[in-house]
Design a protein around this motif. Structure first.
Motif, PDB file in Angstrom:
ATOM      1  N   GLY A  11      -1.158  59.997 -11.098  1.00  0.00           N
ATOM      2  CA  GLY A  11      -2.328  59.287 -11.619  1.00  0.00           C
ATOM      3  C   GLY A  11      -3.451  60.238 -12.005  1.00  0.00           C
ATOM      4  O   GLY A  11      -4.101  60.061 -13.044  1.00  0.00           O
ATOM      5  N   LEU A  12      -3.684  61.260 -11.197  1.00  0.00           N
ATOM      6  CA  LEU A  12      -4.702  62.251 -11.517  1.00  0.00           C
ATOM      7  C   LEU A  12      -4.335  63.018 -12.783  1.00  0.00           C
ATOM      8  O   LEU A  12      -5.190  63.276 -13.640  1.00  0.00           O
ATOM      9  CB  LEU A  12      -4.881  63.219 -10.346  1.00  0.00           C
ATOM     10  N   GLY A  13      -3.066  63.352 -12.928  1.00  0.00           N
ATOM     11  CA  GLY A  13      -2.614  64.040 -14.136  1.00  0.00           C
ATOM     12  C   GLY A  13      -2.797  63.184 -15.377  1.00  0.00           C
ATOM     13  O   GLY A  13      -3.209  63.676 -16.428  1.00  0.00           O
ATOM     14  N   ILE A  14      -2.506  61.895 -15.265  1.00  0.00           N
ATOM     15  CA  ILE A  14      -2.698  60.995 -16.407  1.00  0.00           C
ATOM     16  C   ILE A  14      -4.174  60.874 -16.755  1.00  0.00           C
ATOM     17  O   ILE A  14      -4.548  60.873 -17.937  1.00  0.00           O
ATOM     18  CB  ILE A  14      -2.063  59.624 -16.109  1.00  0.00           C
ATOM     19  N   LEU A  15      -5.043  60.793 -15.756  1.00  0.00           N
ATOM     20  CA  LEU A  15      -6.478  60.727 -16.017  1.00  0.00           C
ATOM     21  C   LEU A  15      -6.986  61.988 -16.706  1.00  0.00           C
ATOM     22  O   LEU A  15      -7.789  61.920 -17.645  1.00  0.00           O
ATOM     23  CB  LEU A  15      -7.252  60.502 -14.713  1.00  0.00           C
ATOM     24  N   LEU A  16      -6.521  63.143 -16.265  1.00  0.00           N
ATOM     25  CA  LEU A  16      -6.936  64.394 -16.901  1.00  0.00           C
ATOM     26  C   LEU A  16      -6.388  64.506 -18.321  1.00  0.00           C
ATOM     27  O   LEU A  16      -7.075  64.984 -19.224  1.00  0.00           O
ATOM     28  CB  LEU A  16      -6.509  65.593 -16.056  1.00  0.00           C
ATOM     29  N   TRP A  17      -5.162  64.052 -18.542  1.00  0.00           N
ATOM     30  CA  TRP A  17      -4.598  64.058 -19.884  1.00  0.00           C
ATOM     31  C   TRP A  17      -5.429  63.163 -20.804  1.00  0.00           C
ATOM     32  O   TRP A  17      -5.744  63.537 -21.937  1.00  0.00           O
ATOM     33  CB  TRP A  17      -3.149  63.595 -19.844  1.00  0.00           C
ATOM     34  N   LEU A  18      -5.799  61.973 -20.326  1.00  0.00           N
ATOM     35  CA  LEU A  18      -6.644  61.085 -21.120  1.00  0.00           C
ATOM     36  C   LEU A  18      -8.002  61.713 -21.389  1.00  0.00           C
ATOM     37  O   LEU A  18      -8.547  61.585 -22.495  1.00  0.00           O
ATOM     38  CB  LEU A  18      -6.832  59.744 -20.400  1.00  0.00           C
ATOM     39  N   LEU A  19      -8.554  62.387 -20.395  1.00  0.00           N
ATOM     40  CA  LEU A  19      -9.860  63.017 -20.569  1.00  0.00           C
ATOM     41  C   LEU A  19      -9.806  64.086 -21.652  1.00  0.00           C
ATOM     42  O   LEU A  19     -10.679  64.135 -22.527  1.00  0.00           O
ATOM     43  CB  LEU A  19     -10.326  63.621 -19.243  1.00  0.00           C
ATOM     44  N   PHE A  20      -8.792  64.930 -21.642  1.00  0.00           N
ATOM     45  CA  PHE A  20      -8.669  65.962 -22.665  1.00  0.00           C
ATOM     46  C   PHE A  20      -8.349  65.365 -24.035  1.00  0.00           C
ATOM     47  O   PHE A  20      -8.830  65.834 -25.053  1.00  0.00           O
ATOM     48  CB  PHE A  20      -7.583  66.980 -22.286  1.00  0.00           C
ATOM     49  N   THR A  21      -7.522  64.329 -24.064  1.00  0.00           N
ATOM     50  CA  THR A  21      -7.122  63.735 -25.331  1.00  0.00           C
ATOM     51  C   THR A  21      -8.281  62.988 -25.988  1.00  0.00           C
ATOM     52  O   THR A  21      -8.476  63.078 -27.202  1.00  0.00           O
ATOM     53  CB  THR A  21      -5.944  62.775 -25.115  1.00  0.00           C
ATOM     54  N   LEU A  22      -9.052  62.280 -25.219  1.00  0.00           N
ATOM     55  CA  LEU A  22     -10.117  61.447 -25.773  1.00  0.00           C
ATOM     56  C   LEU A  22     -11.483  62.122 -25.776  1.00  0.00           C
ATOM     57  O   LEU A  22     -12.478  61.490 -26.126  1.00  0.00           O
ATOM     58  CB  LEU A  22     -10.198  60.134 -24.984  1.00  0.00           C
ATOM     59  N   ALA A  23     -11.542  63.400 -25.420  1.00  0.00           N
ATOM     60  CA  ALA A  23     -12.836  64.080 -25.311  1.00  0.00           C
ATOM     61  C   ALA A  23     -13.554  64.177 -26.649  1.00  0.00           C
ATOM     62  O   ALA A  23     -14.782  64.084 -26.700  1.00  0.00           O
ATOM     63  CB  ALA A  23     -12.655  65.477 -24.719  1.00  0.00           C
ATOM     64  N   ILE A  24     -12.823  64.323 -27.751  1.00  0.00           N
ATOM     65  CA  ILE A  24     -13.497  64.477 -29.041  1.00  0.00           C
ATOM     66  C   ILE A  24     -14.089  63.167 -29.526  1.00  0.00           C
ATOM     67  O   ILE A  24     -14.884  63.164 -30.459  1.00  0.00           O
ATOM     68  CB  ILE A  24     -12.555  65.054 -30.113  1.00  0.00           C
ATOM     69  N   HIS A  25     -13.743  62.068 -28.887  1.00  0.00           N
ATOM     70  CA  HIS A  25     -14.284  60.778 -29.287  1.00  0.00           C
ATOM     71  C   HIS A  25     -15.439  60.333 -28.390  1.00  0.00           C
ATOM     72  O   HIS A  25     -15.818  59.166 -28.421  1.00  0.00           O
ATOM     73  CB  HIS A  25     -13.186  59.719 -29.280  1.00  0.00           C
ATOM     74  N   ALA A  26     -16.003  61.243 -27.615  1.00  0.00           N
ATOM     75  CA  ALA A  26     -17.078  60.878 -26.697  1.00  0.00           C
ATOM     76  C   ALA A  26     -18.351  60.481 -27.447  1.00  0.00           C
ATOM     77  O   ALA A  26     -18.995  59.492 -27.090  1.00  0.00           O
ATOM     78  CB  ALA A  26     -17.377  62.024 -25.733  1.00  0.00           C
ATOM     79  N   LEU A  27     -18.729  61.221 -28.487  1.00  0.00           N
ATOM     80  CA  LEU A  27     -19.946  60.883 -29.229  1.00  0.00           C
ATOM     81  C   LEU A  27     -19.800  59.572 -29.993  1.00  0.00           C
ATOM     82  O   LEU A  27     -20.691  58.714 -29.888  1.00  0.00           O
ATOM     83  CB  LEU A  27     -20.346  62.022 -30.164  1.00  0.00           C
ATOM     84  N   PRO A  28     -18.715  59.335 -30.742  1.00  0.00           N
ATOM     85  CA  PRO A  28     -18.594  58.025 -31.388  1.00  0.00           C
ATOM     86  C   PRO A  28     -18.554  56.867 -30.391  1.00  0.00           C
ATOM     87  O   PRO A  28     -19.108  55.793 -30.650  1.00  0.00           O
ATOM     88  CB  PRO A  28     -17.282  58.123 -32.173  1.00  0.00           C
ATOM     89  N   PHE A  29     -17.914  57.065 -29.246  1.00  0.00           N
ATOM     90  CA  PHE A  29     -17.902  56.023 -28.221  1.00  0.00           C
ATOM     91  C   PHE A  29     -19.311  55.755 -27.701  1.00  0.00           C
ATOM     92  O   PHE A  29     -19.712  54.605 -27.535  1.00  0.00           O
ATOM     93  CB  PHE A  29     -16.973  56.422 -27.074  1.00  0.00           C
TER      94      PHE A  29
END
Length: 150
Positions: A11-29
């Motif tokens: 679960g921690l690995g999946i959360l970190l993968w999501l964090l790295f994958t979705l990091a470039i969408h932080a400003l539009p979000f």
């Protein structure tokens, strides 16, 4: 006990993968969330607030893509990518700071790990912003660039 630890690490690995994958969408979000919350608080209904937030977030992402595609100066492109990477670094800091609370009680170590996580996630988002919009490193051995010609 072993299976519980294994599932926790997964679960921690999946959360970190999501964090790295979705990091470039932080400003539009963030832009979409802010516009949607403002629209909701100003009296718009739920559907209108969701629509306004959705379109504002899409607009922020398209604006970044257009700026990086239009600007030819690499310093300006890097500046636009940095503007999009700063919220990713901030979200990375808070995510790693929160997750490090699982293993560390000392606030000093949590702040240090959060800072390292913010730097790593922000740097990754900054590099991925350039690669996402076709302004990555120059081709090797005289190959032609296929996404955006310079």
């Amino acid at each position: 006990m072993f299976i519980g630890s294994l599932v926790s690490l997964l679960g921690l690995g999946i959360l970190l993968w999501l964090l790295f994958t979705l990091a470039i969408h932080a400003l539009p979000f963030f832009v979409g969330l802010t516009v949607g919350m403002y629209a909701n608080e100003s009296g718009a209904g739920l559907a209108e607030a969701l629509g306004a937030g959705f379109f504002a977030g899409i607009g922020a992402l398209v604006l970044g893509q257009l700026l990086i595609a239009i600007l030819r100066n690499p310093w300006l492109q890097a500046g636009v990518a940095l503007v999009y990477a700063l919220p990713a670094a901030l979200s990375g800091y808070y995510a790693v700071h929160g997750l490090s609370g699982i293993g560390f009680d000392a606030e000093f170590f949590r702040v240090v790990l959060g800072g390292l996580g913010g730097l790593i996630i922000g740097g990754t988002a900054w590099v991925r912003m350039g690669n996402l919009f076709g302004t990555g490193p120059d081709p090797i051995d005289g190959e032609e660039a296929t996404i955006l010609p310079r």
